[in-house]
Write a protein that holds these residues in place. Structure first.
Motif, PDB file in Angstrom:
ATOM      1  N   SER A 202       1.058  -1.239   0.087  1.00 58.01           N
ATOM      2  CA  SER A 202      -0.190  -0.021  -0.040  1.00 58.01           C
ATOM      3  C   SER A 202       0.950   1.383   0.038  1.00 58.01           C
ATOM      4  O   SER A 202       2.064   1.230   0.386  1.00 58.01           O
ATOM      5  CB  SER A 202      -0.827   0.033   1.185  1.00 58.01           C
ATOM      6  N   LEU A 203       0.556   2.418  -0.371  1.00 64.72           N
ATOM      7  CA  LEU A 203       0.925   3.626  -0.400  1.00 64.72           C
ATOM      8  C   LEU A 203       0.839   4.201   1.107  1.00 64.72           C
ATOM      9  O   LEU A 203      -0.264   4.760   1.323  1.00 64.72           O
ATOM     10  CB  LEU A 203       0.161   4.610  -1.520  1.00 64.72           C
ATOM     11  N   ASP A 204       2.027   3.957   1.796  1.00 62.96           N
ATOM     12  CA  ASP A 204       1.805   4.114   3.479  1.00 62.96           C
ATOM     13  C   ASP A 204       2.950   5.074   3.744  1.00 62.96           C
ATOM     14  O   ASP A 204       3.788   5.555   2.848  1.00 62.96           O
ATOM     15  CB  ASP A 204       1.797   2.966   4.278  1.00 62.96           C
ATOM     16  N   ASP A 205       2.974   5.428   5.009  1.00 60.23           N
ATOM     17  CA  ASP A 205       3.754   6.360   5.542  1.00 60.23           C
ATOM     18  C   ASP A 205       5.183   5.797   5.434  1.00 60.23           C
ATOM     19  O   ASP A 205       6.190   6.498   5.142  1.00 60.23           O
ATOM     20  CB  ASP A 205       3.574   6.446   6.993  1.00 60.23           C
ATOM     21  N   ASP A 206       5.591   4.478   5.311  1.00 62.57           N
ATOM     22  CA  ASP A 206       7.046   4.123   4.993  1.00 62.57           C
ATOM     23  C   ASP A 206       7.321   4.275   3.871  1.00 62.57           C
ATOM     24  O   ASP A 206       8.660   4.886   3.535  1.00 62.57           O
ATOM     25  CB  ASP A 206       6.859   2.531   5.540  1.00 62.57           C
ATOM     26  N   MET A 207       6.446   4.006   2.756  1.00 60.98           N
ATOM     27  CA  MET A 207       7.080   4.521   1.448  1.00 60.98           C
ATOM     28  C   MET A 207       7.001   5.908   1.225  1.00 60.98           C
ATOM     29  O   MET A 207       8.018   6.334   0.774  1.00 60.98           O
ATOM     30  CB  MET A 207       5.820   3.827   0.537  1.00 60.98           C
ATOM     31  N   ARG A 208       6.321   6.655   1.877  1.00 59.35           N
ATOM     32  CA  ARG A 208       6.332   8.298   1.717  1.00 59.35           C
ATOM     33  C   ARG A 208       7.746   8.799   2.223  1.00 59.35           C
ATOM     34  O   ARG A 208       8.451   9.759   1.846  1.00 59.35           O
ATOM     35  CB  ARG A 208       5.023   8.909   2.299  1.00 59.35           C
ATOM     36  N   THR A 209       7.773   8.162   3.688  1.00 55.99           N
ATOM     37  CA  THR A 209       9.100   8.574   4.206  1.00 55.99           C
ATOM     38  C   THR A 209      10.343   8.073   3.431  1.00 55.99           C
ATOM     39  O   THR A 209      11.407   9.195   3.444  1.00 55.99           O
ATOM     40  CB  THR A 209       9.311   7.801   5.746  1.00 55.99           C
ATOM     41  N   GLN A 210      10.482   6.965   2.887  1.00 59.28           N
ATOM     42  CA  GLN A 210      11.665   6.538   2.015  1.00 59.28           C
ATOM     43  C   GLN A 210      11.717   7.653   0.866  1.00 59.28           C
ATOM     44  O   GLN A 210      12.948   7.919   0.509  1.00 59.28           O
ATOM     45  CB  GLN A 210      11.443   5.190   1.583  1.00 59.28           C
ATOM     46  N   MET A 211      10.762   7.894   0.182  1.00 67.03           N
ATOM     47  CA  MET A 211      10.902   8.619  -0.934  1.00 67.03           C
ATOM     48  C   MET A 211      11.359  10.226  -0.501  1.00 67.03           C
ATOM     49  O   MET A 211      12.022  10.880  -0.939  1.00 67.03           O
ATOM     50  CB  MET A 211       9.777   8.944  -1.638  1.00 67.03           C
ATOM     51  N   ALA A 212      10.544  10.684   0.803  1.00 60.68           N
ATOM     52  CA  ALA A 212      11.382  11.799   1.199  1.00 60.68           C
ATOM     53  C   ALA A 212      12.776  11.854   1.531  1.00 60.68           C
ATOM     54  O   ALA A 212      13.402  13.011   1.218  1.00 60.68           O
ATOM     55  CB  ALA A 212      10.344  12.236   2.455  1.00 60.68           C
ATOM     56  N   LEU A 213      13.228  10.846   2.045  1.00 63.36           N
ATOM     57  CA  LEU A 213      14.722  10.742   2.388  1.00 63.36           C
ATOM     58  C   LEU A 213      15.418  10.769   0.941  1.00 63.36           C
ATOM     59  O   LEU A 213      16.415  11.577   0.912  1.00 63.36           O
ATOM     60  CB  LEU A 213      15.003   9.320   2.783  1.00 63.36           C
ATOM     61  N   ASP A 214      15.038  10.264  -0.163  1.00 63.61           N
ATOM     62  CA  ASP A 214      15.577  10.504  -1.483  1.00 63.61           C
ATOM     63  C   ASP A 214      15.559  11.756  -1.937  1.00 63.61           C
ATOM     64  O   ASP A 214      16.914  12.352  -2.476  1.00 63.61           O
ATOM     65  CB  ASP A 214      14.836   9.429  -2.510  1.00 63.61           C
ATOM     66  N   TRP A 215      14.344  12.486  -1.642  1.00 61.09           N
ATOM     67  CA  TRP A 215      14.657  14.058  -2.011  1.00 61.09           C
ATOM     68  C   TRP A 215      15.501  14.599  -1.232  1.00 61.09           C
ATOM     69  O   TRP A 215      15.990  15.962  -1.436  1.00 61.09           O
ATOM     70  CB  TRP A 215      13.025  14.580  -2.275  1.00 61.09           C
ATOM     71  N   ILE A 216      15.514  14.625   0.060  1.00 62.84           N
ATOM     72  CA  ILE A 216      16.421  15.227   1.002  1.00 62.84           C
ATOM     73  C   ILE A 216      17.974  14.978   0.555  1.00 62.84           C
ATOM     74  O   ILE A 216      18.539  15.906   0.387  1.00 62.84           O
ATOM     75  CB  ILE A 216      16.495  14.817   2.506  1.00 62.84           C
ATOM     76  N   ALA A 217      18.261  13.788   0.086  1.00 65.88           N
ATOM     77  CA  ALA A 217      19.706  13.621  -0.511  1.00 65.88           C
ATOM     78  C   ALA A 217      19.892  14.406  -1.440  1.00 65.88           C
ATOM     79  O   ALA A 217      20.962  14.764  -1.919  1.00 65.88           O
ATOM     80  CB  ALA A 217      19.745  12.245  -0.630  1.00 65.88           C
ATOM     81  N   ARG A 218      18.698  14.474  -2.546  1.00 74.18           N
ATOM     82  CA  ARG A 218      19.038  15.341  -3.757  1.00 74.18           C
ATOM     83  C   ARG A 218      19.204  16.689  -3.358  1.00 74.18           C
ATOM     84  O   ARG A 218      19.756  17.599  -4.023  1.00 74.18           O
ATOM     85  CB  ARG A 218      17.666  15.172  -4.779  1.00 74.18           C
ATOM     86  N   GLU A 219      18.560  17.155  -2.419  1.00 72.44           N
ATOM     87  CA  GLU A 219      18.880  18.508  -2.101  1.00 72.44           C
ATOM     88  C   GLU A 219      20.064  19.112  -1.239  1.00 72.44           C
ATOM     89  O   GLU A 219      20.632  19.837  -1.721  1.00 72.44           O
ATOM     90  CB  GLU A 219      17.358  18.879  -0.734  1.00 72.44           C
ATOM     91  N   GLN A 220      20.326  17.806  -0.787  1.00 66.81           N
ATOM     92  CA  GLN A 220      21.782  17.868  -0.020  1.00 66.81           C
ATOM     93  C   GLN A 220      22.913  18.361  -1.220  1.00 66.81           C
ATOM     94  O   GLN A 220      23.783  18.856  -1.138  1.00 66.81           O
ATOM     95  CB  GLN A 220      21.991  16.954   0.921  1.00 66.81           C
ATOM     96  N   GLU A 221      22.770  17.518  -2.278  1.00 61.67           N
ATOM     97  CA  GLU A 221      23.483  17.472  -3.528  1.00 61.67           C
ATOM     98  C   GLU A 221      23.522  18.679  -4.108  1.00 61.67           C
ATOM     99  O   GLU A 221      24.411  19.296  -4.741  1.00 61.67           O
ATOM    100  CB  GLU A 221      23.360  16.298  -4.250  1.00 61.67           C
ATOM    101  N   ASN A 222      22.307  19.196  -4.423  1.00 65.49           N
ATOM    102  CA  ASN A 222      21.991  20.355  -5.350  1.00 65.49           C
ATOM    103  C   ASN A 222      20.810  21.164  -4.448  1.00 65.49           C
ATOM    104  O   ASN A 222      19.634  21.134  -4.674  1.00 65.49           O
ATOM    105  CB  ASN A 222      21.308  19.810  -6.643  1.00 65.49           C
ATOM    106  N   PRO A 223      21.126  22.276  -3.635  1.00 65.84           N
ATOM    107  CA  PRO A 223      20.412  22.982  -2.871  1.00 65.84           C
ATOM    108  C   PRO A 223      19.319  23.713  -3.778  1.00 65.84           C
ATOM    109  O   PRO A 223      19.967  24.250  -4.854  1.00 65.84           O
ATOM    110  CB  PRO A 223      21.268  23.940  -2.134  1.00 65.84           C
TER     111      PRO A 223
END
Length: 273
Positions: A202-223
């Motif tokens: 299911s599209l749950d909080d765990d999946m959303r959190t993992q994707m959010a972490l991916d975007w945090i990593a992108r932000e850290q690489e490219n502010p």
């Protein structure tokens, strides 16, 4: 015949144009009618996630216009499309458009068939090539963009209606948007393995959190990446909501990006949609 949006986007479901302009009150409690519709579907044997539960979500606001989203048992999401002076009216507005789409969803044209699959896959392929600049003869483009997995997923769900299929489709839209499908292909995961794994999630909080972490990593690489992506997601969601379209994908994108921003400590600086 299927009715498609004027500007089809990858894996978007059809939308009903020009049906949402009537503000008349015909004495129908659309909130109750929507719930009863899905309860009857469940009673007729429809396999629904979360039973026949219809979920409403009001957007926090201290002034009008108020906005409300409603998520249906199959995962489709619709929002109030009118200028609503009260929270109750916003709920009714979202219920009205969801009920219209629920009723239309019973039409045979909304069931996943061979004809539908070919049209949906061709649109997805065209959208991917337009985004990536891939050449028409680039056979790797489909799999790299997840179009091959999308076809396999559709073929595995023949006979289901689009509203019943929406949550699964949104999962794969998000995996494509997030770059996860491409990463899994690079790890030599077959499309059958990918579809089999995510079809049972299911599209749950765990999946959303993992994707959010991916975007945090992108932000850290490219502010600045996160704020740009969030601004675009907010625009897409607002445009789709006011046009009366299905909203699950743009809403989930915004929610994931807001979660990423909050986890980075920037929640107080977010924009309101």
């Amino acid at each position: 015949m299927m009715v498609y949006p004027e500007e089809p986007s990858i894996w978007s479901i059809p939308h009903l144009p020009a049906l949402y302009e009537d503000d008349g009150d015909y004495g129908v409690n659309v909130v109750e009618a929507l719930q009863e519709f899905w309860q009857m579907k469940q009673a007729r044997g429809a396999d629904l996630k979360n039973g026949a539960l219809v979920i409403y979500e009001s957007v926090p606001s201290t002034s009008q216009p108020y906005v409300c989203y409603v998520t249906l048992p199959g995962g489709s999401c619709f929002g109030s499309f009118q200028n609503c002076p009260t929270k109750a009216e916003a709920r009714r507005s979202s219920a009205k458009i969801a009920l219209m789409n629920s009723v239309f969803n019973e039409h045979p044209s909304r069931r996943i068939s061979d004809e539908f699959i070919e049209k949906a896959v061709n649109e997805a392929r065209a959208s991917f090539k337009g985004d990536s600049g891939a050449d028409d003869d680039d056979s790797s483009a489909d799999d790299g963009g997840g179009v091959g997995a999308f076809r396999f997923m559709l073929e595995s769900n023949k006979g289901r209606t689009m509203l019943e299929f929406q949550e699964l489709m949104t999962v794969f839209q998000l995996l494509h948007w997030n770059g996860s499908l491409k990463a899994m292909r690079e790890r030599q995961c077959s499309r059958q393995e990918v579809v089999a794994h995510y079809s049972n999630r299911s599209l749950d909080d765990d999946m959303r959190t993992q994707m959010a972490l991916d975007w945090i990593a992108r932000e850290q690489e490219n502010p600045g990446t996160l704020s740009r992506e969030l601004s675009q997601a907010e625009r897409e969601l607002e445009t789709a909501r006011l046009a009366g379209r299905e909203l699950r994908f743009p809403k989930e994108k915004k929610d994931i990006l807001m979660l990423a921003l909050t986890q980075m400590g920037g929640g107080n600086n977010t924009m309101n949609s």
